[in-house]
Design a protein around this motif. Sequence first.
Motif, PDB file in Angstrom:
ATOM      1  N   THR A   1      -4.930   4.288 -19.644  1.00 14.97           N
ATOM      2  CA  THR A   1      -5.943   4.785 -20.574  1.00 14.97           C
ATOM      3  C   THR A   1      -6.794   5.913 -19.999  1.00 14.97           C
ATOM      4  OG1 THR A   1      -7.552   3.109 -19.867  1.00 14.97           O
ATOM      5  CG2 THR A   1      -6.092   2.531 -21.682  1.00 14.97           C
ATOM      6  N   PHE A   2      -7.438   6.645 -20.901  1.00 11.72           N
ATOM      7  CA  PHE A   2      -8.298   7.761 -20.512  1.00 11.72           C
ATOM      8  C   PHE A   2      -9.360   7.979 -21.574  1.00 11.72           C
ATOM      9  CE2 PHE A   2      -5.475   9.687 -23.512  1.00 11.72           C
ATOM     10  CZ  PHE A   2      -6.244  10.644 -24.150  1.00 11.72           C
ATOM     11  N   ARG A   3     -10.380   8.747 -21.210  1.00 12.93           N
ATOM     12  CA  ARG A   3     -11.389   9.243 -22.152  1.00 12.93           C
ATOM     13  C   ARG A   3     -11.717  10.687 -21.805  1.00 12.93           C
ATOM     14  NH1 ARG A   3     -16.056   4.523 -22.699  1.00 12.93           N
ATOM     15  NH2 ARG A   3     -14.962   3.201 -24.188  1.00 12.93           N
ATOM     16  N   PHE A   4     -12.150  11.423 -22.838  1.00 14.85           N
ATOM     17  CA  PHE A   4     -12.647  12.780 -22.639  1.00 14.85           C
ATOM     18  C   PHE A   4     -13.859  12.963 -23.536  1.00 14.85           C
ATOM     19  CE2 PHE A   4     -12.779  17.308 -23.917  1.00 14.85           C
ATOM     20  CZ  PHE A   4     -12.903  17.898 -22.664  1.00 14.85           C
ATOM     21  N   TRP A   5     -14.978  13.430 -22.941  1.00 15.84           N
ATOM     22  CA  TRP A   5     -16.232  13.619 -23.684  1.00 15.84           C
ATOM     23  C   TRP A   5     -16.404  15.101 -23.977  1.00 15.84           C
ATOM     24  CZ3 TRP A   5     -18.015   9.148 -25.288  1.00 15.84           C
ATOM     25  CH2 TRP A   5     -17.716   8.004 -24.547  1.00 15.84           C
ATOM     26  N   TYR A   6     -16.593  15.426 -25.256  1.00 19.35           N
ATOM     27  CA  TYR A   6     -16.633  16.819 -25.679  1.00 19.35           C
ATOM     28  C   TYR A   6     -17.816  17.594 -25.091  1.00 19.35           C
ATOM     29  CZ  TYR A   6     -13.205  15.335 -29.178  1.00 19.35           C
ATOM     30  OH  TYR A   6     -12.096  14.834 -29.807  1.00 19.35           O
ATOM     31  N   ASP A   7     -19.011  17.016 -25.137  1.00 17.35           N
ATOM     32  CA  ASP A   7     -20.203  17.761 -24.716  1.00 17.35           C
ATOM     33  C   ASP A   7     -20.186  18.084 -23.224  1.00 17.35           C
ATOM     34  OD1 ASP A   7     -21.103  17.758 -27.287  1.00 17.35           O
ATOM     35  OD2 ASP A   7     -22.548  16.118 -27.025  1.00 17.35           O
TER      36      ASP A   7
ATOM     37  N   VAL B   1       1.125  10.836 -25.078  1.00 18.49           N
ATOM     38  CA  VAL B   1      -0.322  10.594 -25.069  1.00 18.49           C
ATOM     39  C   VAL B   1      -0.759  10.303 -26.492  1.00 18.49           C
ATOM     40  CG1 VAL B   1      -2.586  11.502 -24.465  1.00 18.49           C
ATOM     41  CG2 VAL B   1      -0.584  12.156 -23.114  1.00 18.49           C
ATOM     42  N   ILE B   2      -1.339   9.124 -26.685  1.00 20.05           N
ATOM     43  CA  ILE B   2      -1.757   8.648 -28.010  1.00 20.05           C
ATOM     44  C   ILE B   2      -3.257   8.435 -27.964  1.00 20.05           C
ATOM     45  CG2 ILE B   2      -1.488   6.799 -29.715  1.00 20.05           C
ATOM     46  CD1 ILE B   2       1.304   6.311 -28.253  1.00 20.05           C
ATOM     47  N   ALA B   3      -3.981   9.018 -28.907  1.00 24.06           N
ATOM     48  CA  ALA B   3      -5.449   8.958 -28.827  1.00 24.06           C
ATOM     49  C   ALA B   3      -6.076   9.017 -30.204  1.00 24.06           C
ATOM     50  CB  ALA B   3      -5.967  10.110 -27.962  1.00 24.06           C
ATOM     51  N   HIS B   4      -7.350   8.668 -30.245  1.00 23.00           N
ATOM     52  CA  HIS B   4      -8.142   8.829 -31.458  1.00 23.00           C
ATOM     53  C   HIS B   4      -9.539   9.258 -31.067  1.00 23.00           C
ATOM     54  CE1 HIS B   4      -9.763   4.385 -31.478  1.00 23.00           C
ATOM     55  NE2 HIS B   4      -9.959   4.989 -30.352  1.00 23.00           N
ATOM     56  N   ALA B   5     -10.387   9.535 -32.052  1.00 22.52           N
ATOM     57  CA  ALA B   5     -11.725  10.061 -31.799  1.00 22.52           C
ATOM     58  C   ALA B   5     -12.689   8.945 -31.426  1.00 22.52           C
ATOM     59  CB  ALA B   5     -12.242  10.808 -33.021  1.00 22.52           C
ATOM     60  N   ILE B   6     -13.615   9.237 -30.521  1.00 28.28           N
ATOM     61  CA  ILE B   6     -14.774   8.393 -30.255  1.00 28.28           C
ATOM     62  C   ILE B   6     -15.919   8.965 -31.085  1.00 28.28           C
ATOM     63  CG2 ILE B   6     -16.372   7.496 -28.533  1.00 28.28           C
ATOM     64  CD1 ILE B   6     -14.286   8.189 -26.388  1.00 28.28           C
ATOM     65  N   ARG B   7     -16.563   8.128 -31.891  1.00 26.11           N
ATOM     66  CA  ARG B   7     -17.650   8.601 -32.750  1.00 26.11           C
ATOM     67  C   ARG B   7     -18.943   7.878 -32.407  1.00 26.11           C
ATOM     68  NH1 ARG B   7     -15.628  11.821 -36.594  1.00 26.11           N
ATOM     69  NH2 ARG B   7     -13.386  11.671 -36.989  1.00 26.11           N
TER      70      ARG B   7
ATOM     71  N   ALA C   1     -17.942  13.036 -34.052  1.00 27.61           N
ATOM     72  CA  ALA C   1     -16.945  12.909 -32.995  1.00 27.61           C
ATOM     73  C   ALA C   1     -17.540  13.408 -31.683  1.00 27.61           C
ATOM     74  CB  ALA C   1     -15.690  13.696 -33.341  1.00 27.61           C
ATOM     75  N   VAL C   2     -17.616  12.537 -30.682  1.00 27.76           N
ATOM     76  CA  VAL C   2     -18.215  12.891 -29.391  1.00 27.76           C
ATOM     77  C   VAL C   2     -17.186  12.898 -28.267  1.00 27.76           C
ATOM     78  CG1 VAL C   2     -20.508  12.079 -30.025  1.00 27.76           C
ATOM     79  CG2 VAL C   2     -18.879  10.484 -28.979  1.00 27.76           C
ATOM     80  N   GLY C   3     -15.981  12.432 -28.552  1.00 30.96           N
ATOM     81  CA  GLY C   3     -14.952  12.415 -27.522  1.00 30.96           C
ATOM     82  C   GLY C   3     -13.649  11.886 -28.073  1.00 30.96           C
ATOM     83  N   THR C   4     -12.692  11.731 -27.184  1.00 32.08           N
ATOM     84  CA  THR C   4     -11.404  11.155 -27.558  1.00 32.08           C
ATOM     85  C   THR C   4     -11.000  10.146 -26.499  1.00 32.08           C
ATOM     86  OG1 THR C   4      -9.078  11.654 -28.074  1.00 32.08           O
ATOM     87  CG2 THR C   4     -10.136  13.035 -26.434  1.00 32.08           C
ATOM     88  N   GLU C   5     -10.343   9.076 -26.923  1.00 27.57           N
ATOM     89  CA  GLU C   5      -9.864   8.069 -25.987  1.00 27.57           C
ATOM     90  C   GLU C   5      -8.494   7.592 -26.434  1.00 27.57           C
ATOM     91  OE1 GLU C   5     -12.287   4.584 -25.960  1.00 27.57           O
ATOM     92  OE2 GLU C   5     -12.238   4.346 -28.134  1.00 27.57           O
ATOM     93  N   GLY C   6      -7.702   7.157 -25.472  1.00 26.32           N
ATOM     94  CA  GLY C   6      -6.368   6.686 -25.796  1.00 26.32           C
ATOM     95  C   GLY C   6      -5.621   6.324 -24.539  1.00 26.32           C
ATOM     96  N   PHE C   7      -4.307   6.488 -24.574  1.00 22.30           N
ATOM     97  CA  PHE C   7      -3.526   6.090 -23.406  1.00 22.30           C
ATOM     98  C   PHE C   7      -2.303   6.977 -23.232  1.00 22.30           C
ATOM     99  CE2 PHE C   7      -2.197   3.456 -26.991  1.00 22.30           C
ATOM    100  CZ  PHE C   7      -0.818   3.607 -26.988  1.00 22.30           C
ATOM    101  N   TYR C   8      -1.872   7.043 -21.971  1.00 23.97           N
ATOM    102  CA  TYR C   8      -0.592   7.628 -21.611  1.00 23.97           C
ATOM    103  C   TYR C   8       0.453   6.519 -21.656  1.00 23.97           C
ATOM    104  CZ  TYR C   8      -2.824  11.742 -19.359  1.00 23.97           C
ATOM    105  OH  TYR C   8      -3.531  12.889 -19.084  1.00 23.97           O
ATOM    106  N   LEU C   9       1.614   6.834 -22.197  1.00 26.62           N
ATOM    107  CA  LEU C   9       2.748   5.916 -22.172  1.00 26.62           C
ATOM    108  C   LEU C   9       3.842   6.574 -21.344  1.00 26.62           C
ATOM    109  CD1 LEU C   9       4.012   3.279 -23.170  1.00 26.62           C
ATOM    110  CD2 LEU C   9       4.825   4.534 -25.171  1.00 26.62           C
ATOM    111  N   ASP C  10       4.159   5.967 -20.200  1.00 27.99           N
ATOM    112  CA  ASP C  10       5.184   6.503 -19.312  1.00 27.99           C
ATOM    113  C   ASP C  10       6.556   6.301 -19.945  1.00 27.99           C
ATOM    114  OD1 ASP C  10       6.753   7.324 -17.233  1.00 27.99           O
ATOM    115  OD2 ASP C  10       6.099   5.783 -15.811  1.00 27.99           O
ATOM    116  N   LEU C  11       7.281   7.391 -20.175  1.00 29.03           N
ATOM    117  CA  LEU C  11       8.570   7.328 -20.856  1.00 29.03           C
ATOM    118  C   LEU C  11       9.758   7.459 -19.903  1.00 29.03           C
ATOM    119  CD1 LEU C  11       7.752   9.592 -23.938  1.00 29.03           C
ATOM    120  CD2 LEU C  11       7.436   7.124 -23.677  1.00 29.03           C
ATOM    121  N   ALA C  12       9.509   7.434 -18.607  1.00 26.50           N
ATOM    122  CA  ALA C  12      10.591   7.577 -17.640  1.00 26.50           C
ATOM    123  C   ALA C  12      11.602   6.448 -17.805  1.00 26.50           C
ATOM    124  CB  ALA C  12      10.024   7.576 -16.222  1.00 26.50           C
TER     125      ALA C  12
END
Length: 237
Positions: free
Chosen positions: A22-28, A100-106, A112-123
């Motif tokens: 999982t990960f998060r990214f904050w826009y501001d 990478v699958i994600a949605h908005a953090i509100r 919308a203040v950020g996005t969060e979701g997860f990486y799915l390893d496809l190897a």
Amino acid sequence: MSDGSEGAERPSDSTDYQRVATFRFWYDTEQWEWSPETAVLHGYPAEQMTPTTDLLASHKHPEDRASFLAMVEQMRVRHIPFSSRHRIIDTHGQVRPVAVIAHAIRDDTGRAVGTEGFYLDLADYTNDSVQAEVDGHIRAFREHSAVIEQAKGMIMLVYGVPADRAFDVLTWRSQTSNTKLRVVCEAIVAASTQLRASDDMRRDFDHLILTAAGPPATPEDTTTAHRHHDEPTSSTE
């Protein structure tokens, strides 16, 4: 890092532990957050990290780096979730295809203040197994996000606190009880069906529903609504 997905809760199997991260990214602030799983996926120790965009870009396959940077720019400008299919190169030089699958953090105003979701390893996945895996994790991610949002909303309503403070309460309860965040939220939502709101609270909420499409209700409006609700109906007209 806790969020609406299960990626932050380590699976017992070491392979699965690296496959969903999982990960998060904050826009501001333009700040990233990585779960321990995401750090492992990129070849780092299993610890939470706050990487920079430059570090993320350095792990993208050279052929995918430009599209990644363009996506980051779109996030900065348009505040859209970070979703992609690309390749990363870990610290050992191994190339890993990921989804990478994600949605908005509100926030509590709906912004919308950020996005969060997860990486799915496809190897090492076949196309069919990749699609099944992606579909399954998307369903779980949405379901878990929904119950967490329900529990947050209940805490916000009852205690009159904003969304981030409500999430702090849930996180604290998860940590002190050594229980997964999702399980705590499911228990709160399930038990809430046994609660009964007071008459005054129901009247306030009635008024809120009936005026939700109009201008914000004032204290005088609410008082008047209560008075009209409580006044007996005259037997003569």
